[in-house]
Design a protein around this motif. Sequence first.
Motif, PDB file in Angstrom:
ATOM      1  N   LYS A   1       4.163  18.246   3.106  1.00 48.70           N
ATOM      2  CA  LYS A   1       4.093  16.850   3.581  1.00 48.70           C
ATOM      3  C   LYS A   1       5.371  16.449   4.306  1.00 48.70           C
ATOM      4  CE  LYS A   1       5.538  13.398   1.801  1.00 48.70           C
ATOM      5  NZ  LYS A   1       6.765  12.611   2.121  1.00 48.70           N
TER       6      LYS A   1
ATOM      7  N   GLU B   1      12.641   6.583   4.928  1.00 51.53           N
ATOM      8  CA  GLU B   1      11.266   6.231   5.343  1.00 51.53           C
ATOM      9  C   GLU B   1      10.373   5.989   4.136  1.00 51.53           C
ATOM     10  OE1 GLU B   1      10.921   7.382   9.870  1.00 51.53           O
ATOM     11  OE2 GLU B   1       9.375   8.163   8.554  1.00 51.53           O
ATOM     12  N   GLU B   2      10.587   6.729   3.073  1.00 50.23           N
ATOM     13  CA  GLU B   2       9.814   6.473   1.841  1.00 50.23           C
ATOM     14  C   GLU B   2      10.148   5.068   1.320  1.00 50.23           C
ATOM     15  OE1 GLU B   2       7.756   8.557  -0.235  1.00 50.23           O
ATOM     16  OE2 GLU B   2       8.446  10.595   0.035  1.00 50.23           O
TER      17      GLU B   2
ATOM     18  N   PRO C   1       3.768   4.527  -5.422  1.00 52.02           N
ATOM     19  CA  PRO C   1       2.520   5.238  -5.725  1.00 52.02           C
ATOM     20  C   PRO C   1       2.726   6.718  -6.018  1.00 52.02           C
ATOM     21  CG  PRO C   1       2.485   4.338  -3.475  1.00 52.02           C
ATOM     22  CD  PRO C   1       3.705   3.819  -4.136  1.00 52.02           C
TER      23      PRO C   1
ATOM     24  N   PRO D   1       0.810  -1.225   0.000  1.00 51.78           N
ATOM     25  CA  PRO D   1       0.000   0.000   0.000  1.00 51.78           C
ATOM     26  C   PRO D   1       0.845   1.277   0.000  1.00 51.78           C
ATOM     27  CG  PRO D   1      -0.804  -1.550   1.644  1.00 51.78           C
ATOM     28  CD  PRO D   1       0.471  -2.114   1.108  1.00 51.78           C
ATOM     29  N   GLY D   2       1.911   1.329   0.829  1.00 56.11           N
ATOM     30  CA  GLY D   2       2.827   2.468   0.778  1.00 56.11           C
ATOM     31  C   GLY D   2       2.231   3.793   1.201  1.00 56.11           C
ATOM     32  N   PHE D   3       2.197   4.030   2.531  1.00 55.23           N
ATOM     33  CA  PHE D   3       1.670   5.297   3.041  1.00 55.23           C
ATOM     34  C   PHE D   3       2.657   5.926   4.012  1.00 55.23           C
ATOM     35  CE2 PHE D   3      -2.367   3.389   1.723  1.00 55.23           C
ATOM     36  CZ  PHE D   3      -2.888   4.454   1.018  1.00 55.23           C
ATOM     37  N   TYR D   4       2.374   7.173   4.363  1.00 55.28           N
ATOM     38  CA  TYR D   4       3.161   7.862   5.394  1.00 55.28           C
ATOM     39  C   TYR D   4       2.490   7.551   6.719  1.00 55.28           C
ATOM     40  CZ  TYR D   4       4.782   9.904   1.141  1.00 55.28           C
ATOM     41  OH  TYR D   4       5.288  10.037  -0.120  1.00 55.28           O
TER      42      TYR D   4
ATOM     43  N   ASP E   1       5.435  15.205   8.094  1.00 55.82           N
ATOM     44  CA  ASP E   1       5.837  13.824   8.356  1.00 55.82           C
ATOM     45  C   ASP E   1       7.099  13.773   9.228  1.00 55.82           C
ATOM     46  OD1 ASP E   1       5.597  11.095   8.181  1.00 55.82           O
ATOM     47  OD2 ASP E   1       6.800  10.939   6.366  1.00 55.82           O
TER      48      ASP E   1
ATOM     49  N   SER F   1       8.576   2.462   3.829  1.00 57.63           N
ATOM     50  CA  SER F   1       7.110   2.367   3.772  1.00 57.63           C
ATOM     51  C   SER F   1       6.625   2.067   2.349  1.00 57.63           C
ATOM     52  CB  SER F   1       6.468   3.662   4.260  1.00 57.63           C
ATOM     53  OG  SER F   1       6.761   4.710   3.378  1.00 57.63           O
ATOM     54  N   ARG F   2       7.521   2.063   1.395  1.00 52.26           N
ATOM     55  CA  ARG F   2       7.237   1.793  -0.015  1.00 52.26           C
ATOM     56  C   ARG F   2       6.199   2.776  -0.568  1.00 52.26           C
ATOM     57  NH1 ARG F   2       6.990  -4.659  -0.596  1.00 52.26           N
ATOM     58  NH2 ARG F   2       7.227  -4.145  -2.773  1.00 52.26           N
ATOM     59  N   SER F   3       6.321   4.018  -0.149  1.00 52.28           N
ATOM     60  CA  SER F   3       5.378   5.039  -0.616  1.00 52.28           C
ATOM     61  C   SER F   3       5.870   5.748  -1.875  1.00 52.28           C
ATOM     62  CB  SER F   3       5.137   6.071   0.490  1.00 52.28           C
ATOM     63  OG  SER F   3       6.361   6.528   1.012  1.00 52.28           O
ATOM     64  N   LEU F   4       7.106   5.428  -2.299  1.00 54.00           N
ATOM     65  CA  LEU F   4       7.621   6.122  -3.484  1.00 54.00           C
ATOM     66  C   LEU F   4       6.947   5.664  -4.768  1.00 54.00           C
ATOM     67  CD1 LEU F   4      11.444   6.529  -2.830  1.00 54.00           C
ATOM     68  CD2 LEU F   4       9.877   8.330  -3.482  1.00 54.00           C
TER      69      LEU F   4
END
Lengths: 313, 270
Positions: B12, B112-113, B121, A85-88, B16, B116-119
């Motif tokens: 952001k 952290e990106e 998306p 999902p990949g969120f902060y 964060d 969290s694998r947020s990069l």
Amino acid sequence: MAVIETFGLSRSFGNIVAVEDLTLEVEQGEVLGFLGPNGAGKTTTIRMLAGIIAPTSGYAVVAGFRTDHEVERLHEVIGLLTEAPGFYNRLSARRNLEFFAGFYPYVDTQTQVDKYLRLMGLWERRHDKVGTFSKGMKQRLALARALLHEPQVLFLDEPTAGLDPEASREVREFIKDLSRQGRTIFLSTHNLAEAEFLCHRVALFRRQMLAVDTPQNLRQRLFHRQVVVQMDSAEDSVVDAVRKLDFVQAVHREGSRLIVELADFERNRPNLVECIVTAGGRIQEVSETEYSLEDVYLTLVREETEGSNATKS
Amino acid sequence: MRRRYIINIIKKEWEDTLSNLNTLLLITLAPLLIIGQGLLVIYLVVRFAGEGVLMSPMFQTAMEKLEAILPSIAELPPIDKLQVLLFSQLHVYLLLIPVMIAITFATFSIIEEKQSRSLEPLLATPVRTDELFIGKALAGSIPALVMTWLCAGLSLIGIACLGTAHILGAVVTPSWFISVFLLVPAVTVLSFLLGAIISSRVNDPRNAQNISLLIILPVLALIAVQVIGVLLLTPLLFFIIAVIVGVVDLIVLRIGVRLFQRESIIIQWR
């Protein structure tokens, strides 16, 4: 009208070929299941189609945009649900969505964020940090994020992976609703029941395309239709009588059951039943062998493995 | 470059990063401690060691060099000269602050990106990677600069309070201005870029910070060589150093931008 088109799409990483010569079309409003084992190249394909990585050769056009040359325009019209999902995690659900919505200037951020938080059943938890969410909630939030800008085309990479049965069902139902809204969905999964439930067509893929068609057509293409006749007992006289029929291609006896392959299935099935009754057989039930998508999948993957082994040797 | 996207990223990043209490304390309290400690040490040396320090050949050499740069201090009493020599090091000492803050932002932001694998998306949105990179760089550099300049102001207040009369005028020299307004921004950008590049290669913020903090060594060396009188930097030398760091910034920026491509982030970053 094809919304996703690929033309000889290939991608290598060093000497490893991840995707080879993929040519495919997905129509407007269609849900295409992209099935394959782990490491088959599904995620690489989705990344190429979503303009995140470039192909080594070939190209793809999604919603009218080349995925290698028109990336920013492409990203305005597609939604991507990534495998993770990949969120902060320290930001709230609402703030996460607001941040992502901020990259679509034409989106009314507050309206869309509220709409999808409610739709995904996350409204009550909207101020909570995402780090406190369960995996299912994160997945729903990720779906909301992929839909904030109302994309025409959705790429969903393993949308129910790792979810419990209830969460999986909720996500599947939601995808079904999206399909009813006429969105084009490219769904990567190795959950075959999910593919059968959601997809108009399935593409079986392992580095290269093995087959693409509706689940029903794939079954018919791979397996002969067989009549299953359940009797009180399958006597030799009955089996012999069936074998003598000229339209019978094969007969197997399994206890009190006869499994029969027929030429011209629809026309000759009543003739088979008549023959059995005439020969003295007492029929309990007549049915057809059911092949699941799993059977289709395993057969194709096995054939591909045997084919590549034969080529190597 | 779309300003709206860059501002979105900066907001952001700040929310964060600053929602992490440790990071918040590191960014707000540590600079105050650094400058407070610097002022305190100088005050204690002057108060308790006094002119005796100047008997040391090392300090005598340093003092001769300082008088060559600042002839106006020749007439001052020895204790005032000592104060000028020590307080003049504070603006170099200030360089530790942007290094620390920019590296903290870079490592937390990028690792952290990754964790969290947020990069991925994020890379599927219309934001371009250069906008993303600039947004992150500004998010890390602005607080670093603000805190450094705030501490520079506090250090001047401290000098005015702790030093004898006229010391402030002897400390706030062209070197001070060049250091605070040219060298600090150049070092801030360099620290962020190095932090970002190192963070793209490791998965633990502490490892990234440990490696990145090696950049502090040249700053400490600069303070040491000035205090012991090996070299006392003139305004021209400060300017040259600032220009050199600026050129290094451009080279490292090119490397950073190359690393910050969609494909590199997805495939090469581990």
